[in-house]
Design a protein around this motif. Structure first.
Motif, short mmCIF file in Angstrom:
data_model
loop_
_atom_site.label_atom_id
_atom_site.label_comp_id
_atom_site.label_asym_id
_atom_site.label_seq_id
_atom_site.Cartn_x
_atom_site.Cartn_y
_atom_site.Cartn_z
N VAL A 245 0.84 -1.19 0.00
CA VAL A 245 0.00 0.00 0.00
C VAL A 245 0.88 1.25 0.00
O VAL A 245 0.55 2.25 -0.65
CB VAL A 245 -0.94 -0.01 1.22
CG1 VAL A 245 -1.71 1.31 1.33
CG2 VAL A 245 -1.91 -1.19 1.13
N ALA A 246 1.99 1.18 0.69
CA ALA A 246 2.91 2.33 0.69
C ALA A 246 3.44 2.60 -0.72
O ALA A 246 3.60 3.77 -1.11
CB ALA A 246 4.07 2.06 1.64
N ASP A 247 3.70 1.54 -1.50
CA ASP A 247 4.16 1.74 -2.88
C ASP A 247 3.08 2.43 -3.72
O ASP A 247 3.38 3.33 -4.52
CB ASP A 247 4.51 0.40 -3.53
CG ASP A 247 5.70 -0.27 -2.87
OD1 ASP A 247 6.61 0.45 -2.40
OD2 ASP A 247 5.72 -1.52 -2.82
N ALA B 248 2.89 6.06 -2.69
CA ALA B 248 4.01 6.83 -3.23
C ALA B 248 3.79 7.13 -4.71
O ALA B 248 4.08 8.24 -5.18
CB ALA B 248 5.31 6.07 -3.02
N ARG B 249 3.30 6.16 -5.45
CA ARG B 249 3.04 6.38 -6.88
C ARG B 249 1.98 7.47 -7.08
O ARG B 249 2.07 8.27 -8.01
CB ARG B 249 2.57 5.07 -7.53
CG ARG B 249 2.24 5.19 -8.99
CD ARG B 249 3.48 5.45 -9.82
NE ARG B 249 3.17 5.65 -11.22
CZ ARG B 249 4.08 5.83 -12.17
NH1 ARG B 249 5.37 5.84 -11.85
NH2 ARG B 249 3.71 6.02 -13.42
N ALA B 250 0.97 7.47 -6.20
CA ALA B 250 -0.09 8.47 -6.30
C ALA B 250 0.30 9.80 -5.66
O ALA B 250 -0.46 10.77 -5.74
CB ALA B 250 -1.36 7.95 -5.63
N ALA B 251 1.47 9.84 -5.04
CA ALA B 251 1.98 11.05 -4.38
C ALA B 251 1.05 11.53 -3.27
O ALA B 251 0.79 12.72 -3.10
CB ALA B 251 2.21 12.15 -5.40
N VAL B 252 0.54 10.55 -2.49
CA VAL B 252 -0.29 10.87 -1.33
C VAL B 252 0.14 9.99 -0.18
O VAL B 252 0.93 9.05 -0.35
CB VAL B 252 -1.80 10.65 -1.63
CG1 VAL B 252 -2.28 11.57 -2.74
CG2 VAL B 252 -2.07 9.19 -1.98
#
Length: 329
Positions: A238-240, A243-247
């Motif tokens: 979920v952290a990945d 990070a991809r969504a920049a939130v």
């Protein structure tokens, strides 16, 4: 529709239409089960409509249905979809309830869309069984049919030979679930593409999903979900995704809940399982490889998830949906 081959008759789906039935659910059934499928090279179902009367006025007099089979067609159904109507307090016709009881007694699959759960319950086939209905009728349903195990906060319930959908749009979700159960994930995905509809919303999702007015910048989850779908074999977390969504993970969780009605982890697991099913359908028999390439890790984890979601082991799923498998009638 004709026979699919000289050796096997296509599974017959019959929809009972009664006075004041909802046109939308009738349309959902027609779209999912009634259309020819030249893109698949075969028809999936033999689809028929029937009614207890020669002329059937639909909900609020929108139109009158004519030219369909009589109620006796219900006695030929492998799957019987029962009437749904907004006037849930008005008793159903005894002839319709009798047709449902006969279908159930001979082992036909029964399906209720939206208020169709009231019809099934009135016929007495839901006592002691799991079912769902639209949230606005949950209290009324529970008061009238206390012997039914109502699950009011889900999209649909699959209780084996009786399936119910919560509301109008959930009829499409349940219809695609039935196609997936009968013909596998690849075929269900093909049907969903033709519908331009989500291929798989889990039945356990809540009925109403918040969809706030978009603000700038675009908060759509489409970019991050598309990115993840290309990397399901990677150890994504979920952290990945966040990070991809920049939130932050918390913000991503809120957006998944609001837009998809599920959590990021549940969505990721479901996508991985769908990929595993497609691999098995296309002929991959090395289940440890399927587990790795779909991101599910181990064959044991694959087996546990498949049994939970499909009711089948990987071997049984391959036997039913793999290359050359004979589909059930």
């Amino acid at each position: 529709m004709p026979q699919e081959s000289s050796h096997r008759v296509v599974h017959r789906v019959v929809v009972v239409v009664d006075e004041n039935s909802n046109p939308f659910e009738l349309g959902c059934a027609s779209e999912v089960f009634g259309l020819r499928r030249p893109e698949l090279g075969r028809d999936l179902y033999d689809f028929r409509l029937c009614s207890p009367e020669p002329r059937t006025p639909m909900r609020d007099g929108f139109f009158t249905l004519t030219g369909v089979a009589g109620l006796e067609a219900a006695d030929t159904a492998d799957t019987l979809i029962v009437p749904n109507r907004p006037d849930v307090d008005v008793p159903r016709r005894p002839a319709v309830l009798d047709a449902i009881r006969r279908a159930h007694a001979r082992g036909a699959r029964l399906v209720g869309f939206c208020s169709g759960a009231f019809t099934l319950a009135e016929a007495g086939v839901l006592d002691g069984r799991r079912a769902t209905a639209h949230w606005q009728w949950a209290d009324a349903f529970r008061a009238r049919f206390p012997a039914v195990r109502l699950e009011e906060n889900v999209l649909f319930v699959d209780d084996g030979d009786i399936l119910t959908a919560a509301g109008s749009a959930a009829a499409l979700d349940l219809g695609l679930h039935i196609v997936r159960r009968d013909h596998g994930a690849d075929v269900a995905n093909s049907v969903s593409r033709r519908l331009v509809f989500a291929a798989h919303r889990d039945g356990g999702q809540r009925q109403f999903v918040e969809r706030p007015v978009p603000t700038a910048p675009d908060e759509s989850l489409a970019p991050v979900t598309a990115w993840a779908q290309e990397r399901l074999d990677a150890p994504l977390t979920v952290a990945d995704l966040a990070a991809r969504a920049a939130v932050s993970p918390a913000t991503l969780h809120r957006r998944f809940r609001a837009q998809l009605g599920t959590t990021p982890l549940a969505w990721l697991t479901r996508e991985r399982l769908a990929l595993a099913c497609r691999m098995i359908e296309r002929g991959e028999s090395r289940f440890d490889l399927v587990a790795r390439r779909s991101g599910l890790g181990t064959a044991a984890n694959l087996r546990a998830l498949m049994r939970r979601e499909t009711g089948l082991t990987p071997s049984a799923y391959r036997g039913r949906f793999g290359p050359g498998a004979a589909r059930p009638p």
